[in-house]
Motif scaffolding. Structure first.
Motif, mmCIF file in Angstrom:
data_model
loop_
_atom_site.group_PDB
_atom_site.id
_atom_site.type_symbol
_atom_site.label_atom_id
_atom_site.label_comp_id
_atom_site.label_asym_id
_atom_site.label_seq_id
_atom_site.Cartn_x
_atom_site.Cartn_y
_atom_site.Cartn_z
ATOM 1 N N ILE A 12 -4.287 -40.608 -26.826
ATOM 2 C CA ILE A 12 -5.052 -40.728 -28.080
ATOM 3 C C ILE A 12 -4.435 -41.813 -28.963
ATOM 4 N N ASN A 53 -11.551 -37.972 -26.711
ATOM 5 C CA ASN A 53 -11.537 -38.680 -25.430
ATOM 6 C C ASN A 53 -12.121 -37.758 -24.374
ATOM 7 N N ALA A 113 -7.916 -43.617 -30.570
ATOM 8 C CA ALA A 113 -9.142 -42.825 -30.493
ATOM 9 C C ALA A 113 -9.455 -42.056 -31.776
#
Length: 126
Positions: free
Chosen positions: A33, A89, A38
């Protein structure tokens, strides 16, 4: 603790094994991440590492508490936390399917084995 609030030993052992291995993946997921940036732009990317570390730490703590019924319930809740991470994600869906599947299989099979009793297999008719 009363005997009714404790889970069978096999269920606790299998559950803790799954959670410990999943904790490593959760931490690595936090690094993903962070690396992919993200998170929304208003949140600093390093919070991905913090989130992964917190989830991993919770999994390790809950792994030690699986001997109690609330520990098993917390393990189920953590599986859905991993699924919720799929909003950041989509790879977390795969993580959920693998580890959530192992968790479910461990809980269902160990409960069935405990119900059957010692010396019996899953395939015995009586």
């Amino acid at each position: 603790m009363s005997a009714s609030s404790r889970t069978p030993s096999l269920m606790a052992r299998l559950g803790s094994i799954v959670l410990i291995f999943e904790a490593f993946v959760a931490f690595l997921g936090g690094l993903v991440i962070y690396g992919l940036r993200a998170l929304p732009e208003t949140i600093a990317p390093w919070w991905g590492i913090v989130g992964g570390a917190v989830v991993a730490l919770l999994m390790v703590i809950v792994a030690g508490c699986t001997r109690f019924r609330w520990g098993i319930a917390a393990g189920w809740a953590l599986q859905f936390v991993v699924l919720a991470a799929a909003f950041l994600n989509l790879a977390f869906v795969f993580v959920f399917l693998v580890f959530g599947g192992m968790w479910a299989y461990a809980m269902i099979t160990s409960a069935r084995l405990v119900r059957k009793g010692p010396g019996r297999t899953l395939h015995d008719r009586k």
